[in-house]
Design an enzyme around this catalytic site. Structure first.
Site, PDB file in Angstrom:
ATOM      1  N   ASP A 176       0.773  -1.162   0.127  1.00 54.90           N
ATOM      2  CA  ASP A 176      -0.045   0.034  -0.102  1.00 54.90           C
ATOM      3  C   ASP A 176       0.743   1.415  -0.078  1.00 54.90           C
ATOM      4  OD1 ASP A 176      -1.398   2.300   0.884  1.00 54.90           O
ATOM      5  OD2 ASP A 176      -2.895   1.155   1.585  1.00 54.90           O
ATOM      6  N   HIS A 177       0.988   1.863  -1.206  1.00 54.86           N
ATOM      7  CA  HIS A 177       2.389   2.835  -1.256  1.00 54.86           C
ATOM      8  C   HIS A 177       1.976   3.905  -0.330  1.00 54.86           C
ATOM      9  CE1 HIS A 177      -0.269   4.963  -4.024  1.00 54.86           C
ATOM     10  NE2 HIS A 177       0.280   6.170  -3.913  1.00 54.86           N
ATOM     11  N   LYS A 181       5.035   6.479   2.043  1.00 58.61           N
ATOM     12  CA  LYS A 181       5.387   7.991   2.149  1.00 58.61           C
ATOM     13  C   LYS A 181       5.947   8.527   3.368  1.00 58.61           C
ATOM     14  CE  LYS A 181       1.225   9.022  -0.962  1.00 58.61           C
ATOM     15  NZ  LYS A 181       1.678   9.508  -2.035  1.00 58.61           N
ATOM     16  N   HIS A 239      -5.836   2.660   1.174  1.00 63.92           N
ATOM     17  CA  HIS A 239      -5.088   3.995   1.821  1.00 63.92           C
ATOM     18  C   HIS A 239      -5.712   4.739   2.903  1.00 63.92           C
ATOM     19  CE1 HIS A 239      -2.766   3.246  -1.891  1.00 63.92           C
ATOM     20  NE2 HIS A 239      -3.406   4.051  -2.601  1.00 63.92           N
TER      21      HIS A 239
HETATM   22  C1  BG6 Z   1      -3.495   4.547  -6.225  1.00 71.00           C
HETATM   23  C2  BG6 Z   1      -4.798   4.707  -6.876  1.00 71.00           C
HETATM   24  O1  BG6 Z   1      -3.265   3.481  -5.337  1.00 71.00           O
HETATM   25  O2  BG6 Z   1      -3.202   5.743  -5.425  1.00 71.00           O
HETATM   26  C3  BG6 Z   1      -5.037   5.736  -7.752  1.00 71.00           C
HETATM   27  O3  BG6 Z   1      -5.113   3.255  -7.378  1.00 71.00           O
HETATM   28  C4  BG6 Z   1      -4.689   6.866  -7.104  1.00 71.00           C
HETATM   29  O4  BG6 Z   1      -6.374   5.843  -8.187  1.00 71.00           O
HETATM   30  C5  BG6 Z   1      -3.284   7.025  -6.352  1.00 71.00           C
HETATM   31  O5  BG6 Z   1      -4.600   7.988  -8.153  1.00 71.00           O
HETATM   32  C6  BG6 Z   1      -3.010   8.152  -5.507  1.00 71.00           C
HETATM   33  O6  BG6 Z   1      -1.679   8.036  -5.140  1.00 71.00           O
HETATM   34  P1  BG6 Z   1      -0.879   9.464  -4.686  1.00 71.00           P
HETATM   35  O7  BG6 Z   1       0.517   8.856  -4.216  1.00 71.00           O
HETATM   36  O8  BG6 Z   1      -0.750  10.251  -5.840  1.00 71.00           O
HETATM   37  O9  BG6 Z   1      -1.819  10.081  -3.711  1.00 71.00           O
END
Ligand code: BG6
Length: 487
Positions: A176-177, A181, A239
């Site tokens: 879950d990126h 952060k 997220h």
């Molecule tokens: C991704 C979603 O996990 O996160 C996208 O699939 C979204 O739809 C993105 O745009 C948002 O990531 P960040 O890091 O730009 O907030």
């Protein structure tokens, strides 16, 4: 500083997809240039269509120049990076097509091996199974699964149980990126390395919590994926839930992966399940209609390719309740949407008002204290406090001012979340990845709401692109006497 360079093979399934070009390749380019990868490490793109080595290098060059800032791309550094790039063609469901990949990997069977499945979840099982059948899953192998894992609890369980047939849990990294952060990791630092927040962080002192992840971008060409998932499955279930966990969890006993994940899963299990009446009152779903962003006209979601009849939400807002001692009666308001007025991700901790004001006779109103943690696009932490307006007025006048806790004026490049997370997989550190039980607990809670939406308990609303969402989302907090922290 002496860096610990790792010698490994990184295999990217879905290597020609949006995520790979936009995030993974730039992250690997930086890791390689910053000396985190041994120069003999290989980055193997798994393509679905035949492509020569030269065509592949030209494509990666084009994409890196598109997605890296101009001052981050360097021809000389690319020439070194390109030595690490390989491409193979695989059709995921055809075992015989994996031969090229097998040949390449068998050259170094003892090497640390990272398989990144940047594909639709439907392919996680077949890819894992085929790698195992071909003897490509070794004790040094790891597999990274992109979110969302499945589209509900049932499919998530199925995927997890299938992948677990071929990889052990300790080899599985569910990404879950948001957890990669820097600002998100800072929530733990803020909470658990500053004593001043400890006695304040509970229902006695906090009125409510808001978590907003607003995007001005739309679906960015991912119509096929997005329309199947929508804001709840794409953003809230993962997220925003992870952000909620970091705000709400009890202090872990250490930074050890399981210690942190144990505390997060307790929060997820304490989320109050919603009844049909709750879904109607506490959730909002909406789709954007045409509007404008930064003065540019933006077509509505249904004007997208083949989306005329789509009923997929591009915005969701919810009131979430956590049934435990610390958070009893404290609403957590969550919202996320595409094509909103501006990109803005923030967490707002709204404290209760003072028990008695001695300043009212002076015509002052006292605003409640707020801790505003801005994640993006700007990174900052502000504590909003009441303060005396300087001067000799016979009335003591007050104003709210910001105490900047963290302005981070720093010109050094901040690593992207994917750099941190890829490096953690390479170093076998699962702390910032989701454990099986976390994913399942989050789906269990979200499924109830999704089922209610499927039964139309909450009708789909509409909002104009370029706004803060539908009026129903304002109503959601106003009905509790709160308001969103919108400027
Ligand atoms: C991704 C979603 O996990 O996160 C996208 O699939 C979204 O739809 C993105 O745009 C948002 O990531 P960040 O890091 O730009 O907030």
């Amino acid at each position: 500083m002496q860096l610990n360079k790792t010698l490994c093979d990184i295999v990217i399934f879905g290597g020609q997809g949006d995520l790979s070009f936009r995030k993974l390749m730039p992250a690997l380019y930086h890791l390689s240039n910053d000396g985190h990868l041994d120069p003999l490490s290989r980055i193997i793109t798994v393509a679905r269509f035949d492509m020569s080595h030269e065509e592949h290098i030209a494509l990666i060059y084009e994409k890196l120049t598109e997605f890296l800032k101009p001052d981050q791309f360097d021809e000389v550094k690319f020439a070194t990076f390109m030595q690490q790039l390989h491409v193979v063609t695989v059709s995921f469901e055809d075992q015989s097509s994996y031969q090229g990949l097998k040949k390449l990997l068998d050259l170094h069977p003892q090497r640390e091996r990272l398989n990144y499945l940047s594909t639709a979840p439907d392919f996680f099982t077949v890819i894992s199974k085929t790698l195992s059948i071909l003897g490509l899953v070794t004790p040094q192998s790891r597999v990274v699964l992109e979110k969302p894992i499945g589209r509900d609890l049932h499919s998530a369980r199925l995927i997890n149980s299938e992948v677990l047939k071929y990889f052990e849990e300790k080899q599985i990294y569910r990404i879950d990126h948001y957890l990669g952060k820097d600002t998100v990791q800072n929530i733990m630092a803020l909470r658990f390395s500053n004593r001043i927040f400890m006695p304040l962080w509970d229902a006695n002192n906090i009125e409510h919590v808001q978590i907003t992840v607003a995007e001005s971008v739309g679906v960015e060409g991912r119509w096929g994926y997005y329309d199947q998932y929508g804001a709840m499955r794409d953003m809230i279930q993962n997220h925003l839930m992870q952000l909620l966990c970091l705000v709400a969890m009890e202090p872990p006993y250490s930074l050890h992966a399981d210690s942190v994940r144990d505390e997060k899963v307790k929060v997820l299990r304490s989320l109050r399940p919603m009844s049909a009446a709750d879904i109607e009152r506490k959730t909002v779903r909406a789709q954007y209609a045409q509007g404008s962003i930064d003065g540019q006209p933006v077509p509505g979601y249904r004007e997208g390719d083949g989306m005329q009849h789509s009923n997929t939400e591009t915005f969701a807002a919810l009131r979430v309740d956590i049934d435990n001692w610390r958070w009893n009666g404290v609403p957590f308001y969550l919202r996320s949407g595409k094509r909103m007025r501006q990109r803005n991700s923030e967490i707002v901790i709204q404290f209760k008002s003072v028990p008695h004001s001695i300043f009212l006779n002076q015509g002052n109103s006292i605003s409640e204290n707020k801790l505003v943690i801005s994640l993006q696009p700007k990174e900052s932490i502000q504590l909003k406090l009441m303060n005396k307006v300087p001067g000799l007025s016979d009335q003591m006048r007050l104003q709210q001012v910001d105490l900047e806790l963290n302005s981070r004026i720093d010109s050094t490049r901040k690593p992207d979340a994917y750099e941190r997370l890829l490096l953690d997989v390479i170093r076998s550190n699962p702390t910032l990845f989701m454990r099986l039980d976390e994913v399942e607990a989050a789906w269990k809670w979200a499924d109830v709401i999704l089922a209610g939406w499927a039964d139309n308990v909450t009708p789909m609303k509409s909002y104009q692109a370029g706004t803060d969402g539908p009026t129903a989302s304002i109503q959601l907090v106003v009905q509790d006497g709160a308001s969103w922290n919108d400027e």
